[in-house]
Write a protein that holds these residues in place. Sequence first.
Motif: not given
Length: 138
Positions: A88-96, A128-138
């Motif tokens: 799920p996003e945003p984790w897929a983009t962060l992994a890339d 330098l990126l920061v992400t705030v999300t309600e989606t649990d990490p994969p």
Amino acid sequence: MDIIAKHLAAIDRLCAEEFPAEPGTSGRRTAGPGYFTVELETDQELTADDVDALRQGIAERLHDRLGEQLPWGQLTVRVRMERGEGIPEPWATLADRTDALDVWRIPETGRWIALGVADREDQEQTRLLVTVTETDPP
């Protein structure tokens, strides 16, 4: 205000914002249902080493607030995506974009903060990126 305090204040604001219903990008900010990702700094503003040192400084302050966490390697997530698993996003983009993340869960809200340096070979600049999300990490 020092640069670390400035970025911590930006992270705090992101943690308090409502997520958008639709994906979109505005300047250094990408958002979608359940997440925000913001470029805090680039190597146009600082050297690549300075960007990583800034990440470490912010991470230390977040460790103090939310508990120390081990870095989250992205290789396994990339392998899972290559095998066709839906990440799920945003984790897929962060992994890339990143090789490792510092990740914390905010107990009061259940949201996640992910902090990382986007410096993979295919990228023009270190960010330098920061992400705030309600989606649990994969």
